[in-house]
Each structure stands twice: as structure tokens, then as C-alpha cells.
Enzyme design. Structure first.
Site, PDB file in Angstrom:
ATOM      1  N   CYS A  40      14.983   1.604 -13.584  1.00 19.56           N
ATOM      2  CA  CYS A  40      15.635   0.897 -12.483  1.00 19.56           C
ATOM      3  C   CYS A  40      16.380  -0.295 -13.070  1.00 19.56           C
ATOM      4  CB  CYS A  40      14.566   0.404 -11.505  1.00 19.56           C
ATOM      5  SG  CYS A  40      15.212  -0.429 -10.041  1.00 19.56           S
ATOM      6  N   CYS A  92       7.844  -6.189 -10.995  1.00 24.10           N
ATOM      7  CA  CYS A  92       7.802  -4.725 -10.952  1.00 24.10           C
ATOM      8  C   CYS A  92       7.845  -4.114 -12.348  1.00 24.10           C
ATOM      9  CB  CYS A  92       8.975  -4.215 -10.114  1.00 24.10           C
ATOM     10  SG  CYS A  92       9.034  -2.422  -9.983  1.00 24.10           S
ATOM     11  N   CYS A 104      13.515  -6.683 -10.638  1.00 23.24           N
ATOM     12  CA  CYS A 104      12.564  -7.501  -9.876  1.00 23.24           C
ATOM     13  C   CYS A 104      11.463  -7.983 -10.834  1.00 23.24           C
ATOM     14  CB  CYS A 104      11.949  -6.701  -8.727  1.00 23.24           C
ATOM     15  SG  CYS A 104      13.173  -6.157  -7.522  1.00 23.24           S
ATOM     16  N   CYS A 159       4.781   0.744  -8.725  1.00 22.53           N
ATOM     17  CA  CYS A 159       5.936   1.352  -9.399  1.00 22.53           C
ATOM     18  C   CYS A 159       5.905   1.254 -10.906  1.00 22.53           C
ATOM     19  CB  CYS A 159       7.194   0.604  -8.993  1.00 22.53           C
ATOM     20  SG  CYS A 159       7.606   0.807  -7.321  1.00 22.53           S
ATOM     21  N   GLY A 212      12.912   3.241  -9.085  1.00 27.05           N
ATOM     22  CA  GLY A 212      14.344   3.346  -8.838  1.00 27.05           C
ATOM     23  C   GLY A 212      14.758   2.703  -7.531  1.00 27.05           C
ATOM     24  N   GLU A 235       7.415   9.114 -12.179  1.00 29.50           N
ATOM     25  CA  GLU A 235       6.156   9.055 -11.432  1.00 29.50           C
ATOM     26  C   GLU A 235       6.342   9.517  -9.994  1.00 29.50           C
ATOM     27  OE1 GLU A 235       4.784   5.074 -11.510  1.00 29.50           O
ATOM     28  OE2 GLU A 235       4.446   5.099 -13.664  1.00 29.50           O
ATOM     29  N   SER A 277      12.607  -4.466   0.956  1.00 28.94           N
ATOM     30  CA  SER A 277      11.690  -5.289   0.167  1.00 28.94           C
ATOM     31  C   SER A 277      12.187  -6.724   0.207  1.00 28.94           C
ATOM     32  CB  SER A 277      11.654  -4.783  -1.284  1.00 28.94           C
ATOM     33  OG  SER A 277      11.243  -3.431  -1.290  1.00 28.94           O
ATOM     34  N   LEU A 278      11.542  -7.536   1.036  1.00 29.39           N
ATOM     35  CA  LEU A 278      12.032  -8.903   1.239  1.00 29.39           C
ATOM     36  C   LEU A 278      11.355  -9.859   0.254  1.00 29.39           C
ATOM     37  CD1 LEU A 278      14.018 -10.299   3.150  1.00 29.39           C
ATOM     38  CD2 LEU A 278      12.098 -10.769   4.692  1.00 29.39           C
ATOM     39  N   HIS A 279      10.063  -9.955   0.336  1.00 29.87           N
ATOM     40  CA  HIS A 279       9.225 -10.678  -0.627  1.00 29.87           C
ATOM     41  C   HIS A 279       9.447 -12.184  -0.685  1.00 29.87           C
ATOM     42  CE1 HIS A 279       8.159  -6.683  -1.658  1.00 29.87           C
ATOM     43  NE2 HIS A 279       9.013  -6.482  -2.632  1.00 29.87           N
ATOM     44  N   SER A 326      13.089   2.934   1.069  1.00 34.55           N
ATOM     45  CA  SER A 326      12.849   1.527   0.779  1.00 34.55           C
ATOM     46  C   SER A 326      13.903   1.002  -0.191  1.00 34.55           C
ATOM     47  CB  SER A 326      11.451   1.370   0.153  1.00 34.55           C
ATOM     48  OG  SER A 326      11.218   0.032  -0.202  1.00 34.55           O
ATOM     49  N   CYS A 335       5.294   9.807  -2.396  1.00 33.70           N
ATOM     50  CA  CYS A 335       6.162   8.691  -2.760  1.00 33.70           C
ATOM     51  C   CYS A 335       7.018   9.170  -3.942  1.00 33.70           C
ATOM     52  CB  CYS A 335       5.295   7.506  -3.133  1.00 33.70           C
ATOM     53  SG  CYS A 335       6.227   6.098  -3.708  1.00 33.70           S
ATOM     54  N   ASN A 366       0.104  -5.670  -6.779  1.00 28.03           N
ATOM     55  CA  ASN A 366      -0.601  -4.871  -7.763  1.00 28.03           C
ATOM     56  C   ASN A 366      -0.311  -5.522  -9.113  1.00 28.03           C
ATOM     57  OD1 ASN A 366      -2.110  -2.429  -8.108  1.00 28.03           O
ATOM     58  ND2 ASN A 366      -0.723  -1.490  -6.615  1.00 28.03           N
TER      59      ASN A 366
HETATM   60  N1  SAH Z   1      13.741  -0.109  -5.190  1.00 29.71           N
HETATM   61  C1  SAH Z   1      13.154   0.085  -3.896  1.00 29.71           C
HETATM   62  C2  SAH Z   1      12.035   1.101  -3.849  1.00 29.71           C
HETATM   63  C3  SAH Z   1      11.015   1.103  -4.939  1.00 29.71           C
HETATM   64  S1  SAH Z   1       9.795  -0.144  -5.030  1.00 29.71           S
HETATM   65  C4  SAH Z   1      12.680  -1.237  -3.347  1.00 29.71           C
HETATM   66  O1  SAH Z   1      12.752  -2.225  -4.040  1.00 29.71           O
HETATM   67  O2  SAH Z   1      12.274  -1.278  -2.187  1.00 29.71           O
HETATM   68  C5  SAH Z   1       8.679   0.102  -3.704  1.00 29.71           C
HETATM   69  C6  SAH Z   1       7.993  -1.191  -3.284  1.00 29.71           C
HETATM   70  O3  SAH Z   1       6.998  -1.622  -4.217  1.00 29.71           O
HETATM   71  C7  SAH Z   1       8.968  -2.359  -3.159  1.00 29.71           C
HETATM   72  O4  SAH Z   1       8.693  -3.083  -1.996  1.00 29.71           O
HETATM   73  C8  SAH Z   1       8.634  -3.172  -4.403  1.00 29.71           C
HETATM   74  O5  SAH Z   1       9.083  -4.480  -4.261  1.00 29.71           O
HETATM   75  C9  SAH Z   1       7.142  -3.007  -4.467  1.00 29.71           C
HETATM   76  N2  SAH Z   1       6.528  -3.346  -5.740  1.00 29.71           N
HETATM   77  C10 SAH Z   1       7.021  -3.234  -6.986  1.00 29.71           C
HETATM   78  N3  SAH Z   1       6.134  -3.670  -7.895  1.00 29.71           N
HETATM   79  C11 SAH Z   1       5.036  -4.055  -7.209  1.00 29.71           C
HETATM   80  C12 SAH Z   1       3.777  -4.597  -7.589  1.00 29.71           C
HETATM   81  N4  SAH Z   1       3.479  -4.830  -8.859  1.00 29.71           N
HETATM   82  N5  SAH Z   1       2.892  -4.849  -6.600  1.00 29.71           N
HETATM   83  C13 SAH Z   1       3.189  -4.610  -5.304  1.00 29.71           C
HETATM   84  N6  SAH Z   1       4.344  -4.114  -4.889  1.00 29.71           N
HETATM   85  C14 SAH Z   1       5.283  -3.840  -5.828  1.00 29.71           C
END
Ligand code: SAH
Length: 365
Positions: free
Chosen positions: A116, A123, A120, A340, A166, A96, A221-223, A198, A109, A297
């Protein structure tokens, strides 16, 4: 990749390597600059179109090298101008790429891997695990394909974010090469300050990146503001917990002078309470940092729901009161499954049902 076995993908090469490659074929060095212009500037697809190269060199190149290309399998357009593409690679794998509009131009993007392995929990990209790394050329091809779509409008890509499927730092060498190739003056000529990488938090990769001397923006990506919650959401945290990740980020900020962006996806009832906002303030206080809040999302295969808009604003306010600069990301492409991996999963699922239509007359123009 049957047809390319043993053939060199020229878009994987730096200029000096291209010169050496040409020298091996008995060609002059200045031909490298011409090739770069054809490959990146004009996005042509065959050596025979390279009209300023001698015919003999063109046919020699066709014997030893190839020009990779992506095939458009599907696209989804959002109301906000975001377009998500599903592209097939030469070996048939699908990735994508998302094109986004921002005030001054177009950003892409880019995916860095097929699938990947970071796992997570929220994701979609990671659901089938890692299939393979992308080559630098395959990342460049994503930008070139979008440039091809923009060409009729007289426009081109101005920014690149490595935020597609990825983990970029899990494919370090290829990603660094891609970033340097993006910057080629005669090529795509994208400034390092217009590139954002990222990561899910591969701490040693961040430290290594800080030493590269590239003024790109680092997004992490802290979250979650503590190990317990982060372990649950992002298994990478068990390997590189916050007490290792944050010093790496601060080191990056110190050595590059660039503010690190911390991405924080707000998930209803999971990481969005005032307690977590205050914890995040404590965690980041005193550092050159910025928090980007992203409403989740929702992903079909995952149980999580997004925080309400009021909840997002409340979280942002608490960070601001604590002295942490925070922005709420405009939800780009929320209506087109832009998170993603979602389009890939959807199309692959449909393909299994046998109704994948080639949404193309396919090639990037
Ligand atoms: N692997 C890298 C880059 C790809 S993900 C990373 O983790 O940063 C890009 C961003 O989208 C990351 O911050 C990821 O945590 C976030 N992401 C993944 N799935 C998501 C979702 N369903 N809703 C919102 N953000 C999401």
C-alpha cells in the site's frame, strides 16, 4: 506471470465480455453462463473438468485463457474463529485474506493491493510501499479460496469487506469490477448490501463511487478529529484534508441514502482523550454517520499502543452523549496479528531467515 503471458484470466470478465470472448472462439453465448457456474460456483481449476462444454471448446479455451488460483502459504487461527490466510498469487507475490465469523455467517476481508502507498503511521501493510495493484480475479480468488475452505461444512461466504491490505480507491477500476463480479447471480451472488468498502479517505474516489449507483456500505478510516493529528497519522490527509473529505462522505450518504461508517482506531495517548471525543462529536454532528471504535492492534514495527478497554468505553460514552452513534468493534483476530499486513510481514521475515514452510497441501479445495 510467465505462464499466463497473453492468456486471458476469465474471472476478470463481465458476463457480456465473456460472451463476446466465446463468440470469438466460435462458441454459443449460453456457454458463458456455464463457464460462470464452473468458475465461481464450483471453483474448479482446469478446463478439462468442465464436463458440459464440448471437448473442442475446452481445449481451445486452454490455449487462450487460464484459470487463476491462489496457493495457501500460511494460516493463523484465532480463538474467536477468525482465520487469517497468507496466499501466493500466480507471480509469487503474497497477500493476506481474513475469514471472520459473524452471527449469521462468514465474512471475508479482502486485500486490494500488494502492499500500500498510503503510509498510515500505525499500519503494517504500508511498510514496504505499494508493490502492485490486484486484478479483479485476484480479489475474487480470495473469496473463492475461502468458499473452498467452507465447502466441506456446507457453508459459503455471505459478506465481503474490502479492508485488507491496500487502498481500494487507489485501484478504482479493478475494485469496482470486482464488486460487480461479486454480485453475479450465477457466480458468487453476494448482495451489494453485504459489501463494505473501506478507504483511507481518497475524496475524489468517494465522489466517483457515490455516482456508481451501488448500495454498498462506505467505511472511512478517520482516526483523528482534526487536520493536525490526521496529517500526522495519515499522510493522505495532506492531499485531501477534512474539509474536502467530510463533504465527500456526506455527499455519499445523501446520494445513496446509506449511513457512512467512520472507523476510529484508538491509540493510547495519541487520539483517545475526551478532548478528541468532543471534537469528533462536533465534526460529525448533523450527519448520517456512525463511528466504529477499534482498539489498535499493536504492530511490532510501530511505536503505538492501544487504548485501555476503559478508555475505549469512555470514548464511546462521550460520543453517545454527543448524539453520535458509536459501536466498539469486537477485536477480531487480535491474537493472530490480524491487523493489516502483519502476517505477510511476519512470514516474509521468516522466509528471509530461510524457514518458510509451505503450510500447505496448498490448494483451495
Ligand atoms: N486502505 C483502506 C482499507 C484497509 S485498512 C483504509 O485505510 O480504510 C482497514 C482498516 O484497518 C483501516 O481502518 C485501517 O486504518 C485499520 N488499521 C490499520 N492498521 C491497524 C492497526 N495496527 N490496528 C487497528 N487498525 C488498523
Amino acid at each position: 506471470m510467465v505462464k499466463e503471458v497473453g492468456l486471458t484470466n476469465l474471472k476478470n470478465l463481465y458476463s457480456d465480455e465473456l460472451e463476446a470472448f466465446l463468440a470469438n472462439l466460435g462458441a454459443e453465448r449460453f456457454r458463458a453462463a456455464q463457464l460462470v457456474e464452473w468458475l465461481y460456483g464450483r471453483g474448479i481449476q482446469s478446463f478439462s473438468e468442465m464436463t458440459n462444454l464440448p471437448v473442442a471448446l475446452r481445449s481451445r479455451l486452454a490455449e487462450v485463457a487460464f484459470i487463476s488460483r491462489l496457493k495457501k502459504l500460511a494460516e493463523a487461527k484465532g480463538e474467536d474463529g477468525t482465520i487469517k490466510y497468507l496466499f501466493a498469487l500466480e507471480d509469487g507475490q503474497a497477500i493476506e485474506t481474513v475469514r471472520m465469523k459473524y452471527r449469521y455467517g462468514h465474512a471475508v476481508c479482502v486485500s486490494t493491493q500488494v502492499g500500500c502507498r498510503m503510509a498510515c503511521r500505525f499500519c503494517a501493510s504500508t511498510i514496504g510501499g505499494l508493490i502492485r495493484n490486484l486484478e479483479p480475479a485476484e480479489m475474487l480468488d480470495q473469496v473463492l479460496a475461502v468458499n473452498g475452505e467452507l465447502a466441506p461444512l456446507g457453508q459459503r461466504v455471505g459478506r465481503v469487506v474490502l479492508m485488507g491490505s491496500g487502498e481500494p480507491l487507489d485501484n478504482y477500476e479493478a475494485v469496482l469490477r470486482f464488486i460487480r463480479l461479486l454480485n453475479l447471480a450465477r457466480g458468487l451472488n453476494i448482495g451489494y448490501r453485504h459489501i463494505t468498502l473501506s478507504t483511507s479517505g481518497v475524496a475524489p474516489g468517494i465522489i466517483r463511487l457515490a455516482g456508481e449507483g451501488l448500495p454498498i456500505t462506505l467505511a472511512v478510516s478517520l482516526h483523528a478529529p482534526n487536520n493536525e493529528l490526521r496529517d500526522y497519522l495519515m499522510p493522505i490527509n495532506r492531499r485531501y484534508p477534512l474539509e474536502e473529505l467530510l463533504p465527500a462522505c456526506h455527499d455519499y450518504a445523501d446520494r445513496t441514502g446509506r449511513r457512512v461508517t467512520f472507523e476510529y482506531t484508538l491509540i493510547r495517548g495519541v487520539n483517545d482523550s475526551p478532548r478528541e471525543a468532543r471534537e469528533l462529536v462536533r465534526l460529525l454532528s448533523g450527519h448520517l454517520a456512525h463511528v466504529n471504535l477499534i482498539p489498535l492492534n499493536p504492530v511490532k514495527e510501530r511505536e503505538f499502543q492501544p487504548t485501555s478497554p476503559e478508555g475505549v468505553r469512555r470514548f464511546a460514552r462521550l460520543l453517545g452523549e454527543g448524539g453520535i452513534p458509536a459501536t466498539i468493534r469486537r477485536e477480531l483476530g487480535g491474537d493472530i496479528d490480524a491487523a493489516c499486513g502483519q502476517l505477510r510481514r511476519k512470514v516474509l521475515a521468516e522466509a528471509r531467515l530461510g524457514d518458510l514452510k509451505d503450510a500447505t497441501d496448498a490448494e483451495p479445495k
